[in-house]
Scaffold this motif. Structure first.
Motif, PDB file in Angstrom:
ATOM      1  N   GLU A 102      35.139  87.674 -10.078  1.00 46.41           N
ATOM      2  CA  GLU A 102      34.827  88.607  -8.982  1.00 46.41           C
ATOM      3  C   GLU A 102      35.363  87.701  -7.550  1.00 46.41           C
ATOM      4  OE1 GLU A 102      31.346  90.509  -9.010  1.00 46.41           O
ATOM      5  OE2 GLU A 102      31.639  91.488  -6.955  1.00 46.41           O
ATOM      6  N   ALA A 103      36.251  88.154  -6.928  1.00 52.53           N
ATOM      7  CA  ALA A 103      36.385  87.782  -5.596  1.00 52.53           C
ATOM      8  C   ALA A 103      35.401  87.963  -4.662  1.00 52.53           C
ATOM      9  CB  ALA A 103      38.078  88.131  -5.318  1.00 52.53           C
ATOM     10  N   PHE A 104      35.218  87.058  -3.785  1.00 55.09           N
ATOM     11  CA  PHE A 104      34.068  87.228  -2.853  1.00 55.09           C
ATOM     12  C   PHE A 104      32.533  87.559  -3.453  1.00 55.09           C
ATOM     13  CE2 PHE A 104      38.088  88.851  -1.130  1.00 55.09           C
ATOM     14  CZ  PHE A 104      38.257  87.982   0.068  1.00 55.09           C
ATOM     15  N   GLY A 105      32.784  86.925  -4.871  1.00 55.62           N
ATOM     16  CA  GLY A 105      31.345  86.627  -5.480  1.00 55.62           C
ATOM     17  C   GLY A 105      30.873  85.294  -5.355  1.00 55.62           C
ATOM     18  N   ASP A 106      30.046  85.083  -6.245  1.00 56.10           N
ATOM     19  CA  ASP A 106      29.397  83.729  -6.602  1.00 56.10           C
ATOM     20  C   ASP A 106      28.712  83.730  -7.741  1.00 56.10           C
ATOM     21  OD1 ASP A 106      27.027  84.606  -5.948  1.00 56.10           O
ATOM     22  OD2 ASP A 106      26.875  83.488  -4.169  1.00 56.10           O
ATOM     23  N   ALA A 150      34.935  83.120  -5.437  1.00 55.04           N
ATOM     24  CA  ALA A 150      34.951  83.549  -6.420  1.00 55.04           C
ATOM     25  C   ALA A 150      33.636  83.258  -7.228  1.00 55.04           C
ATOM     26  CB  ALA A 150      36.143  84.127  -7.238  1.00 55.04           C
ATOM     27  N   GLY A 151      33.260  84.288  -7.881  1.00 48.41           N
ATOM     28  CA  GLY A 151      32.362  83.831  -8.995  1.00 48.41           C
ATOM     29  C   GLY A 151      33.110  83.979 -10.250  1.00 48.41           C
ATOM     30  N   GLY A 152      32.800  82.936 -11.406  1.00 46.20           N
ATOM     31  CA  GLY A 152      33.417  83.169 -12.766  1.00 46.20           C
ATOM     32  C   GLY A 152      32.269  83.300 -13.872  1.00 46.20           C
ATOM     33  N   LEU A 153      32.716  83.737 -14.951  1.00 49.70           N
ATOM     34  CA  LEU A 153      31.784  83.935 -15.926  1.00 49.70           C
ATOM     35  C   LEU A 153      32.349  83.931 -17.340  1.00 49.70           C
ATOM     36  CD1 LEU A 153      28.949  84.757 -16.965  1.00 49.70           C
ATOM     37  CD2 LEU A 153      29.922  87.281 -16.960  1.00 49.70           C
ATOM     38  N   GLY A 154      32.060  83.414 -18.336  1.00 51.33           N
ATOM     39  CA  GLY A 154      32.288  83.307 -19.628  1.00 51.33           C
ATOM     40  C   GLY A 154      31.091  83.557 -20.492  1.00 51.33           C
ATOM     41  N   VAL A 155      31.340  84.535 -21.498  1.00 52.98           N
ATOM     42  CA  VAL A 155      30.229  85.172 -22.396  1.00 52.98           C
ATOM     43  C   VAL A 155      30.793  84.942 -23.989  1.00 52.98           C
ATOM     44  CG1 VAL A 155      28.626  87.032 -23.081  1.00 52.98           C
ATOM     45  CG2 VAL A 155      29.415  86.498 -20.764  1.00 52.98           C
ATOM     46  N   GLY A 156      29.998  84.166 -24.713  1.00 53.03           N
ATOM     47  CA  GLY A 156      30.325  84.117 -26.062  1.00 53.03           C
ATOM     48  C   GLY A 156      29.934  85.349 -26.730  1.00 53.03           C
ATOM     49  N   THR A 207      30.150  79.258  -9.470  1.00 56.87           N
ATOM     50  CA  THR A 207      31.122  79.727  -8.235  1.00 56.87           C
ATOM     51  C   THR A 207      32.223  78.571  -8.154  1.00 56.87           C
ATOM     52  OG1 THR A 207      28.972  79.836  -6.809  1.00 56.87           O
ATOM     53  CG2 THR A 207      31.039  79.653  -5.622  1.00 56.87           C
ATOM     54  N   GLU A 208      33.133  79.395  -8.207  1.00 57.41           N
ATOM     55  CA  GLU A 208      34.594  78.643  -8.497  1.00 57.41           C
ATOM     56  C   GLU A 208      34.926  77.510  -7.332  1.00 57.41           C
ATOM     57  OE1 GLU A 208      35.770  79.008 -11.492  1.00 57.41           O
ATOM     58  OE2 GLU A 208      34.423  80.478 -12.282  1.00 57.41           O
ATOM     59  N   VAL A 240      38.531  90.936 -12.258  1.00 53.52           N
ATOM     60  CA  VAL A 240      39.125  91.049 -13.227  1.00 53.52           C
ATOM     61  C   VAL A 240      38.256  90.672 -14.656  1.00 53.52           C
ATOM     62  CG1 VAL A 240      41.501  90.713 -12.438  1.00 53.52           C
ATOM     63  CG2 VAL A 240      40.128  88.778 -13.104  1.00 53.52           C
ATOM     64  N   TYR A 241      38.773  91.037 -15.843  1.00 50.19           N
ATOM     65  CA  TYR A 241      37.903  90.252 -17.096  1.00 50.19           C
ATOM     66  C   TYR A 241      38.963  90.553 -18.300  1.00 50.19           C
ATOM     67  CZ  TYR A 241      36.828  94.936 -19.262  1.00 50.19           C
ATOM     68  OH  TYR A 241      36.665  95.921 -19.837  1.00 50.19           O
ATOM     69  N   GLU A 242      38.630  89.581 -19.346  1.00 50.91           N
ATOM     70  CA  GLU A 242      39.372  89.659 -20.543  1.00 50.91           C
ATOM     71  C   GLU A 242      38.340  89.249 -21.456  1.00 50.91           C
ATOM     72  OE1 GLU A 242      42.698  87.011 -20.604  1.00 50.91           O
ATOM     73  OE2 GLU A 242      43.389  87.778 -22.496  1.00 50.91           O
ATOM     74  N   ILE A 243      38.597  90.167 -22.641  1.00 50.61           N
ATOM     75  CA  ILE A 243      37.660  90.005 -24.027  1.00 50.61           C
ATOM     76  C   ILE A 243      38.691  89.674 -24.793  1.00 50.61           C
ATOM     77  CG2 ILE A 243      36.157  90.962 -25.659  1.00 50.61           C
ATOM     78  CD1 ILE A 243      35.004  92.766 -23.691  1.00 50.61           C
ATOM     79  N   ASN A 244      38.925  88.421 -25.429  1.00 48.67           N
ATOM     80  CA  ASN A 244      39.916  87.898 -26.472  1.00 48.67           C
ATOM     81  C   ASN A 244      39.507  86.837 -27.082  1.00 48.67           C
ATOM     82  OD1 ASN A 244      42.234  88.734 -27.784  1.00 48.67           O
ATOM     83  ND2 ASN A 244      43.214  89.579 -26.050  1.00 48.67           N
ATOM     84  N   ARG A 245      40.332  86.459 -27.999  1.00 46.97           N
ATOM     85  CA  ARG A 245      40.053  85.295 -28.741  1.00 46.97           C
ATOM     86  C   ARG A 245      40.699  83.813 -28.018  1.00 46.97           C
ATOM     87  NH1 ARG A 245      40.378  87.054 -34.145  1.00 46.97           N
ATOM     88  NH2 ARG A 245      40.961  88.727 -33.226  1.00 46.97           N
ATOM     89  N   ASN A 246      39.621  82.807 -28.195  1.00 43.53           N
ATOM     90  CA  ASN A 246      39.708  81.475 -27.767  1.00 43.53           C
ATOM     91  C   ASN A 246      40.025  80.700 -29.180  1.00 43.53           C
ATOM     92  OD1 ASN A 246      39.961  82.212 -25.000  1.00 43.53           O
ATOM     93  ND2 ASN A 246      37.792  81.226 -24.721  1.00 43.53           N
ATOM     94  N   PHE A 247      40.629  79.565 -29.074  1.00 41.50           N
ATOM     95  CA  PHE A 247      40.831  78.884 -30.289  1.00 41.50           C
ATOM     96  C   PHE A 247      40.414  77.550 -29.689  1.00 41.50           C
ATOM     97  CE2 PHE A 247      43.851  82.423 -29.906  1.00 41.50           C
ATOM     98  CZ  PHE A 247      43.697  82.970 -31.025  1.00 41.50           C
TER      99      PHE A 247
END
Length: 512
Positions: A284-288, A472-478, A428-429, A257-264
């Motif tokens: 991503e489940a089963f990723g790292d 899972a692997g997790g990612l945040g991109v500015g 890696t979550e 899953v991914y989301e592109i949206n505003r954070n405050f």
RNA sequence: GGUCGCGUAGCUCAGUUGGCAGAGCACCUGACUUUUAAUCAGGCGGUCUUGGGUUCGAGUCCCAACGCGAUCACCA
């Protein structure tokens, strides 16, 4: 703008002149100054490309056939030269500029009067063959010309556009039509984000939308904005990160899953920080964090390819070649290379902390001190021209990250730096509910009263982890920062359409 | 939040040691059928960001406020 300022503006002579002119046109020529629907418009770039030298030459020959292509175009007047029985004006749309030539002999009396008295900023529709002038300027020789919208506010200086940064951000609409590169930047922003979405979809990620108003603002350490829901009479926070909700989706069974949206975030404002900013988060489940690293490198490259053929893009003095593989270096190696001692060397770290006068360096936790030193003098040693993944962050500053099996002081986490900016953050979550609860609790214990006021333990998130989240692997991109890099804008305010500005008319109540 | 810089006509800017508030563009009137930031003639346009103070006199010097910018702090 205050009512008073609006009133002042409306009373100004320049505006009054435009109103008077508009009224004359309405009375004398039956002009409707606000326009109507227009079909069959051609963009100015398109119209220009339809110019045919042969057709133009043929039309000038005695008895020649005029088969110049006919176009109908619209745009805002940015230049105007009236020469008696001939008027030249240049109009602009989002694709470029084009000259409209108005001959008294080719237009109705009313249309010619309007054309010859047109004001800068007026929006017009012109129709006619696309040809050229004696000097070779490609233009539309108008045989029909109508006002589409009267502009009551005079534009700033006609040649240089506005340069006052404050005015550019406060009146973005003026900035946009006087400085074409502004629209270019925001079109490129759209292109980059579309390329990123397409890249994510190709990778099998599903775009989702999670709450922006949250009863608990979690997933990061920033201060949130707070608000209130009237009907439920509960406090709410604008989200500082979507992280805890996206992870719940993995618990529920979604794989990517991914989301592109505003954070405050209720923090300071700078060239790199706007209070609301756009973030991409992906899980991503089963990723790292390794799978996320590969994903990120491809994503940045896809964005670069979308706006630059060469993929070599300048950011200020720095040129970055996005073709080359990104560098990677571990947090510890970078630290040691910059300072000459290991981050495990507690005595040296402590000494360096004192030397740098870091707040509380005497009793700060070792790893927090390492982090403070890293931010103060190690980050800057990264080659700004080389996109660099810094890996294996200390666990102590990564509460949502799974620690290394062999060394739990280090975690499976990296950050990506480009041109000295932090662009992405990934781990890696942590999916061990007991360890996560312990981390949250430690974090809360360390927080002061002010932070305690909005940081509360998210019991439901812990419950979700107990139900079970796959590794899972997790990612945040500015995203704003990526757009800054890929469009060569050094201030975040130049890639955010309406950056937050202090209101000018702030009436401050002095409460004594 | 700290420090430094800036704020003069619609826009861009000049303003000398404290001595009548200036220019270009825009705007208004007029001339002009091939201009390119058109040109020419004439004209209009000011709460010098705001509020105090010093002075015979303040755009100019002093204090404060507001806004913007730079930088630092904050932002795992």
């Amino acid at each position: 703008m205050t009512e008073q300022q609006v009133q002042q503006q409306e009373e100004s002579q320049l505006v009054a002149a435009r109103r008077a002119k508009m009224q004359r046109w309405m009375d004398d020529y039956n002009v409707y100054p606000w326009g109507n629907r227009v079909d069959g418009l051609t963009s100015l770039a398109d119209a220009r490309s339809q110019f045919s030298q042969e057709a133009h030459d043929a039309s000038k020959e005695e008895g020649g056939v005029d088969d110049r292509p006919r176009v109908k175009v619209a745009g805002r007047c940015i230049q105007h030269r009236a020469m008696g029985k001939l008027t030249f004006l240049v109009i602009r749309d989002e694709t470029g500029d084009l000259q409209i030539s108005c001959s008294k002999s080719a237009l109705s009396t009313e249309a010619f009067k309007v054309a010859s008295k047109l004001d800068y900023g007026d929006i017009v529709v012109a129709e006619g063959p696309i040809g050229a002038t004696q000097k070779g300027e490609i233009c539309v020789w108008a045989d029909d010309f109508t006002l589409a919208c009267k502009s009551l506010v005079p534009p700033p200086e006609k040649f240089h556009g506005i340069s006052d940064a404050e005015l550019r951000y406060r009146q973005r609409y003026v900035d946009m039509y006087t400085n074409p590169e502004t629209i270019e930047t925001f079109k490129n922003r759209s292109i980059i984000i579309r390329a990123i979405r397409s890249y994510m979809e190709t990778g099998g990620f599903v775009e989702v939308e999670t709450p922006m108003m949250q009863p608990l603002a979690g997933g990061a350490a920033a201060r949130p904005f707070s608000t209130h829901h009237n009907a439920l009479d509960i406090p709410l926070f604008l989200r500082i990160a979507p992280e805890l909700y996206l992870k719940r989706l993995l618990v529920g069974g979604m794989r990517k899953v991914y989301e592109i949206n505003r954070n405050f975030r209720n923090e300071g404002i700078s060239k790199k920080h706007n209070p609301e900013f756009t973030m991409l988060e992906a899980y991503e489940a089963f990723g790292d964090c390794e799978t996320m690293l590969e994903l990120t490198e491809g994503m940045v490259r896809a964005g670069a390819a979308a706006v630059s053929e060469s993929m070599c893009i300048s950011f200020g003095e720095i040129e970055v070649d996005y073709n080359k593989p990104f560098d990677r270096v571990s947090y510890g190696d970078l630290f040691e290379k910059a300072l000459g001692f290991s981050m495990d060397d507690e005595a040296s770290v402590r000494a360096k902390g004192s030397e740098l006068h870091i707040d509380g360096s005497d009793n700060l936790n070792h790893w927090l001190l390492v982090s403070a030193i890293f931010d103060a003098c190690v980050e800057d040693t990264i080659d700004p021209t080389r996109p660099t993944f810094v890996t294996d962050y200390p666990s102590a500053i990564s509460p949502l990250t799974r620690p290394h099996a062999e060394c739990d002081a280090l975690s499976h986490r990296w950050e990506l730096f480009i041109c000295g900016m932090e662009i992405a953050n990934s781990y890696t979550e942590l999916n061990d509910p007991d360890l996560q609860l312990q981390r949250f609790t430690e974090q809360l214990d360390g927080a002061d009263d002010e932070i305690q006021a909005f940081r509360t333990l998210d019991d439901d998130f812990i419950h979700a982890l107990r139900v079970g989240m796959p590794p899972a692997g997790g990612l945040g991109v500015g995203i704003d920062r990526v757009v800054m890099l890929l469009t060569g804008n050094e201030s975040i305010r130049d890639v955010v359409l309406f950056p937050l500005m202090k209101p000018q008319d702030s009436t401050h109540e002095e409460t004594d």
